[in-house]
Design a protein around this motif. Structure first.
Motif, short mmCIF file in Angstrom:
data_model
loop_
_atom_site.label_atom_id
_atom_site.label_comp_id
_atom_site.label_asym_id
_atom_site.label_seq_id
_atom_site.Cartn_x
_atom_site.Cartn_y
_atom_site.Cartn_z
N GLY A 1 1.12 -1.41 -0.01
CA GLY A 1 0.38 -0.43 0.37
C GLY A 1 0.78 1.41 -0.26
N HIS A 2 2.24 1.63 -0.40
CA HIS A 2 2.37 2.40 -0.15
C HIS A 2 2.84 2.90 -2.07
N GLY A 3 2.28 1.50 -2.90
CA GLY A 3 2.79 2.69 -3.73
C GLY A 3 4.21 2.16 -4.61
N ALA A 4 4.67 2.25 -6.22
CA ALA A 4 5.78 1.99 -6.29
C ALA A 4 6.53 2.17 -5.95
N SER A 5 6.79 3.14 -5.18
CA SER A 5 8.27 3.86 -4.96
C SER A 5 9.23 2.97 -4.42
N SER A 6 10.33 3.61 -4.65
CA SER A 6 11.47 2.78 -3.74
C SER A 6 12.76 4.17 -2.97
N SER A 7 13.23 3.60 -1.54
CA SER A 7 13.70 4.59 -0.97
C SER A 7 15.17 4.53 -1.86
N ILE A 8 15.63 2.95 -2.56
CA ILE A 8 16.87 2.88 -3.15
C ILE A 8 17.00 3.50 -4.26
N ALA A 9 15.71 4.23 -5.22
CA ALA A 9 15.58 4.75 -5.94
C ALA A 9 15.63 6.42 -5.58
N GLY A 10 14.82 6.62 -4.28
CA GLY A 10 14.94 8.27 -4.03
C GLY A 10 13.24 8.68 -5.12
N GLY A 11 12.48 7.62 -5.47
CA GLY A 11 11.08 8.31 -5.70
C GLY A 11 10.23 6.78 -6.52
N ASN A 12 9.27 7.06 -7.47
CA ASN A 12 8.12 6.20 -7.83
C ASN A 12 8.70 6.14 -9.22
N VAL A 13 9.20 4.76 -8.97
CA VAL A 13 9.47 4.08 -10.62
C VAL A 13 8.64 4.11 -11.56
N ILE A 14 7.04 4.11 -11.56
CA ILE A 14 6.04 4.47 -12.13
C ILE A 14 6.21 5.65 -12.82
N THR A 15 5.63 6.42 -12.01
CA THR A 15 5.17 7.97 -11.93
C THR A 15 6.47 8.78 -12.48
N GLY A 16 7.70 8.80 -11.62
CA GLY A 16 8.74 8.85 -12.12
C GLY A 16 9.44 9.17 -13.59
N GLN A 17 8.65 8.29 -14.53
CA GLN A 17 9.65 8.23 -15.83
C GLN A 17 8.19 7.48 -16.46
N TRP A 18 7.51 7.40 -16.14
CA TRP A 18 6.28 7.38 -16.79
C TRP A 18 6.32 5.91 -17.17
N ALA A 19 6.56 5.18 -16.90
CA ALA A 19 7.05 3.50 -17.11
C ALA A 19 5.54 2.88 -16.77
N PHE A 20 4.82 2.52 -17.42
CA PHE A 20 3.23 2.12 -17.26
C PHE A 20 2.78 0.67 -17.01
N THR A 21 3.91 0.60 -18.82
CA THR A 21 3.49 -1.10 -18.94
C THR A 21 4.20 -2.06 -18.00
N SER A 22 4.60 -1.42 -17.20
CA SER A 22 6.50 -1.95 -15.94
C SER A 22 4.99 -2.25 -15.15
N LEU A 23 3.73 -1.93 -14.91
CA LEU A 23 3.22 -1.89 -12.84
C LEU A 23 2.16 -3.37 -13.71
N PRO A 24 2.19 -3.46 -14.76
CA PRO A 24 1.37 -5.08 -14.28
C PRO A 24 2.55 -6.62 -13.83
N LEU A 25 4.07 -5.83 -13.70
CA LEU A 25 5.16 -6.69 -13.80
C LEU A 25 5.16 -6.36 -11.85
N LEU A 26 5.10 -4.98 -10.89
CA LEU A 26 5.21 -4.75 -9.66
C LEU A 26 3.81 -5.77 -9.36
N TRP A 27 2.38 -5.89 -9.91
CA TRP A 27 1.35 -5.99 -9.54
C TRP A 27 1.96 -8.29 -9.32
N LEU A 28 1.89 -8.51 -9.67
CA LEU A 28 2.45 -10.46 -9.85
C LEU A 28 3.71 -10.18 -9.94
N GLY A 29 4.15 -9.35 -8.98
CA GLY A 29 5.18 -9.35 -7.99
C GLY A 29 4.79 -9.66 -6.26
N ARG A 30 3.82 -10.00 -6.67
CA ARG A 30 2.82 -10.51 -5.20
C ARG A 30 2.85 -11.58 -5.31
#
Length: 498
Positions: free
Chosen positions: A69-98
């Protein structure tokens, strides 16, 4: 001359035997499948020897945060990896990561995407350009052996990967006037990352100049609107240091469009020696034939120019560490346009026969030799690097795994931790991961997290240790003075808890 005639006749007979619809239906899928299996094998081997690097850590942490529930953020990268670069096709992979571990999933998905691009390249060569089987195989081989595919594969995942097959298939569907399928591929491509919009503008201009004014105009308009919207909404800054290797993962996704804010960089940084060398690596396997038809090579220019200049901006601010000298993955977007431009160039320099375009076998042989020479010289999977030995683990890997196990037993699975870059992928499934420098921290370093893992085994480009014995003694003394206790030490890896 008699020997040459006999060789030509023998080549023509074999090509005639293999020049069948069945071969055209099966061989490109087989080549793409072999490429996917090879890249997946390399990916699994790299992950097994704990060299997944900061990219795998960033995407793993983003998937964990999304699940919690924290969004696709990463403290390692320092931001949201989806909205930061508009990588919307990568979002399904993050969901499958469950349900699927991110490491194995990315090790399979990226190679499959890159392998799928072989088929449209083959069909463009065979059915549009009417090239013979031999030169088509050589073109497919030049794509499959492009060093950038193997360099990017070492990082685990890049958001531009879905755009590679999407652009290749869009070119094929556009030639066949299958506009619904073409539109789907274009949308997938542009939703992969924001900088793909500039490539679509070039694709649209190529379509307009080739007679497809309506589709070309719509494609260019979509790319223009997408790029402008990203620059207005996100307004990415030009990357500046100091950057950790994890922060560079997101910075590389923002940099290609961010450097548009500094036009002077497009002139000065593009002609630097590493960038000129990268250009040779991209175009060399195709014998520089795309430059013969610059209009058809136009879509390759945005990712090459902005990718190399953006990477230089990242490199200037990047601390030494894993991945500091890798080519930018955005260059994968240039390989498909270059291959398709080479198809056009070969069709033009070839000689028409009854049903096919015949290309001099010496040109084909030169293309194969150039591909092999460049691959062997610079590709990470070159035989000189002994890729067959990858996948093993040494004492240092054992020490890293033991340190992580001790951390989880004595501290917990989700608490904040500061680690050296070599271990970020092993501890990424938690809310706060702070990446330390690959070398000794500054003398005034005062960490606030309860757990720290230091990896003192890093070496520089000359193979010399970055951590000296005195550095290790000084850092440990400083941390003990801050109430940290050594919970594990072995093989150059140290875990401290407070």
């Amino acid at each position: 001359m008699g020997l040459r005639r006999r060789l030509d006749a023998s080549s023509l007979r074999w090509q005639a035997r293999l020049d069948t619809p069945w071969v055209d239906r099966t061989l490109p899928w087989a080549i793409g499948g072999v490429l996917a299996v090879l890249l997946a094998t390399i990916g699994f081997a790299v992950q097994r020897q704990l060299d997944g690097g900061p990219t795998l850590a960033v995407w793993t942490q983003a998937a964990w945060n999304l699940e919690n529930g924290h969004g696709a953020s990463s403290s390692i990268a320092g931001g949201n990896v989806i909205t930061g670069q508009w990588a919307f096709t990568s979002l399904p992979l993050l969901w499958l990561g469950r349900w699927i571990p991110m490491g194995p999933m990315l090790a399979v998905v990226q190679p499959v995407c890159l392998g799928l691009a072989v088929v449209p390249i083959w069909r463009m060569a065979r059915e549009v350009a009417r090239l013979r089987l031999g030169v088509t195989v050589a073109l497919s081989f030049a794509y499959a052996a492009a060093p950038i595919l193997y360099t990017a594969n070492l990082s685990g995942w890049s958001a531009v990967v879905p755009a590679v097959p999407a652009l290749a298939w869009a070119s094929w569907f556009g030639q066949r006037r299958r506009w619904v399928a073409y539109g789907v591929c274009v949308v997938i491509a542009v939703a992969s990352r924001a900088d793909v919009g500039l490539l679509l503008i070039a694709f649209g201009l190529l379509g307009i100049t080739s007679g497809d004014r309506r589709s070309g105009t719509l494609t260019a308009a979509l790319g223009t609107v997408w790029t402008a919207a990203y620059l207005i909404v996100v307004a990415p800054p030009v990357p500046s240091g100091p950057l950790t290797s994890g922060e560079a993962v997101l910075a590389r996704g923002e940099a290609p469009l961010a450097v548009l804010r500094d036009p002077l960089r497009l002139v000065t940084d593009l002609v630097l020696q590493p960038n000129v060398g990268a250009l040779v690596l991209l175009v060399g396997p195709f014998l520089f034939l795309p430059f013969v038809v610059p209009r058809f090579a136009l879509p390759a220019f945005p990712p090459i120019v902005l990718g190399l200049v953006g990477e230089e901006a990242v490199r200037q601010g990047l601390e030494p560490g894993p991945g500091a000298d890798l080519l930018p993955s955005v260059l994968m977007l240039a390989v498909v346009p270059l291959a398709l431009a080479a198809v056009v160039a070969l069709a033009r320099i070839g000689q028409p026969s009854v049903s096919r375009i015949r290309v001099d076998h010496r040109v084909v042989a030169a293309m194969v030799l150039a591909t092999v020479a460049i691959f062997v010289q610079v590709a990470p999977a070159s035989p000189f690097n002994e890729p067959w030995s990858w996948g093993g683990r040494d004492a240092v890997d054992g020490g890293r795994m033991q340190a992580v196990d001790t951390l989880e037993e004595g501290y917990g699975l989700t608490g904040a931790v500061a680690v050296s870059p070599q271990l970020t992928a092993l501890v990424a499934e938690r809310w706060a991961v702070h990446e330390l420098p690959v070398g000794p921290p500054d003398r005034g370093w005062r960490p606030t997290v309860p757990a720290i893992i230091l990896d003192t085994t890093a070496v520089d480009d000359d193979g010399d240790r970055i951590w000296s014995d005195s550095d290790q003694i000084t850092v440990l003394a400083n941390l003990r003075g801050l109430s940290y206790d050594v919970a594990y030490e072995g093989a150059g890896v140290i875990l401290l808890l407070r």
